[in-house]
Design an enzyme around this catalytic site. Structure first.
Site, short mmCIF file in Angstrom:
data_model
loop_
_atom_site.label_atom_id
_atom_site.label_comp_id
_atom_site.label_asym_id
_atom_site.label_seq_id
_atom_site.Cartn_x
_atom_site.Cartn_y
_atom_site.Cartn_z
N HIS A 181 -26.13 -21.00 -1.96
CA HIS A 181 -26.66 -21.12 -0.59
C HIS A 181 -28.19 -20.95 -0.56
CE1 HIS A 181 -22.54 -20.68 0.91
NE2 HIS A 181 -22.43 -19.52 0.28
C1 BDR Z 1 -25.62 -16.47 3.26
O1 BDR Z 1 -25.03 -15.20 3.53
C2 BDR Z 1 -25.36 -14.29 2.52
O2 BDR Z 1 -24.23 -13.56 2.14
C3 BDR Z 1 -25.94 -15.10 1.39
O3 BDR Z 1 -26.92 -14.35 0.69
C4 BDR Z 1 -26.54 -16.29 2.08
O4 BDR Z 1 -27.84 -16.02 2.53
C5 BDR Z 1 -24.53 -17.49 3.07
O5 BDR Z 1 -23.75 -17.59 4.22
#
Ligand code: BDR
Ligand code: CA
Length: 309
Positions: free
Chosen positions: A240
């Site tokens: 992500h």
């Molecule tokens: C996002 O949520 C967090 O847990 C991760 O680091 C990322 O920024 C993904 O949904």
């Protein structure tokens, strides 16, 4: 090189984003601001310092602490995904000698953007609390940043915390709303619609070869991958936050469309949902460049090329 500030809640994938940004050699990272999110503000700060030490950059890049809780809500940690320490247990015996710089993240963002007006890209990979505070303190900010890239939300798919909400939006939806409605001329949303296609597999990890960084990546992603497998049935994990850094490095990795997007803040069921007005039903001016597709192979190639031994 591009001047950037990374705003993080380090987090397994935030850490990978930091590694990608710094190792790319194409970013002048002015500083890294931290915020409560996956883990507490203190832990996110400590993890960020560890990653900088791993890179040998601890003397060059300041880390500045920001909000220790969402604007108006109780927080919600993501220990099940990132481990209780946030790095999936990796670097657990590293001694941390780097400490955070003085001041608040929101002031750091404002000061840097004013100092380098028109030049700074903000890459936000955490709940948007720090940027919301910065905009409230200094509304002119919106005209002085070069652009903002936000990892968060999902416009056509399902959430990853609740049925409709992505984590960064869910934790501080009021902050996200402030940021989305602030009027930034260039704000790109890198949501789950595209980050779920940027999958790191065991094969990719093998391609990273053998180095302290590749060993770190393998160790920190092991449980993260397991969790992704349990949830999604795919032996991989979504990059992500690194994809947001990738988009800051190269816009051509994604397809974007300009839409009006708002965040739900008053629903028991749907708080944190990003609602995208695809057919302009609300007759509002578009406020976000929403990523609708990604060249995942090209991104993974960039990721591996940049981080391999
Ligand atoms: C996002 O949520 C967090 O847990 C991760 O680091 C990322 O920024 C993904 O949904
Ligand atoms: Ca994050």
């Amino acid at each position: 090189t591009k001047k950037v500030i990374l705003d993080v809640d380090t987090g397994v994938d935030d850490a990978l984003g930091i590694l990608l940004a710094i190792r790319s050699g194409e970013m002048d990272v002015l500083g890294i601001t931290t915020v409560n999110g996956n883990v507490s503000l203190e832990q996110a700060t400590k993890n960020t310092c560890k990653i900088l030490q791993l890179l040998g950059k601890e003397d060059e890049i300041p880390v500045v602490k920001g909000a220790d809780k969402p604007l108006m809500r109780q927080t919600y940690f993501e220990h099940r995904v990132h481990g209780s320490d946030g790095l999936g247990g990796a670097l657990s015996d590293m001694e941390v000698h780097k400490t955070a710089a003085e001041g608040h993240a929101s002031d750091f963002i404002v000061d840097q953007v004013r100092q380098h007006a028109g030049e700074v890209t903000l890459v936000m990979t955490a709940p948007l609390t720090n940027l919301a505070i910065a905009v409230m303190k200094y509304p002119e900010l919106i005209h002085q940043v070069k652009e903002v890239i936000v990892m968060g939300g999902v416009v056509l798919g399902f959430g990853n915390v609740t049925p409709t909400a992505e984590y960064n939006m869910y934790v501080d939806p009021e902050a996200a709303k402030i940021v989305f409605q602030a009027g930034f001329p260039a704000l790109t949303l890198v949501g789950l619609d595209v980050t779920r296609k940027a999958l790191l597999t065991d094969e990719h990890i093998r391609l990273l070869g053998d180095s302290p960084i590749s060993r770190y990546i393998q160790e920190s992603t092991a449980d993260y991958m397991k969790r992704y497998y349990e949830r999604n049935g795919v032996k991989a994990c979504a990059l992500h936050d690194p994809l947001a850094v990738g988009v800051a490095l190269n816009k051509e990795l994604v397809t974007t469309r300009h839409y009006y997007v708002d965040v739900e803040t008053r629903s028991e069921l749907c708080d944190g949902q990003t609602v995208c007005d695809f057919q302009n039903r609300l007759s509002k001016e578009p406020n976000l460049h929403v990523c609708t597709d990604v060249s995942a192979d090209a991104f993974l190639e960039l990721f591996i090329r940049t981080l391999r031994a």
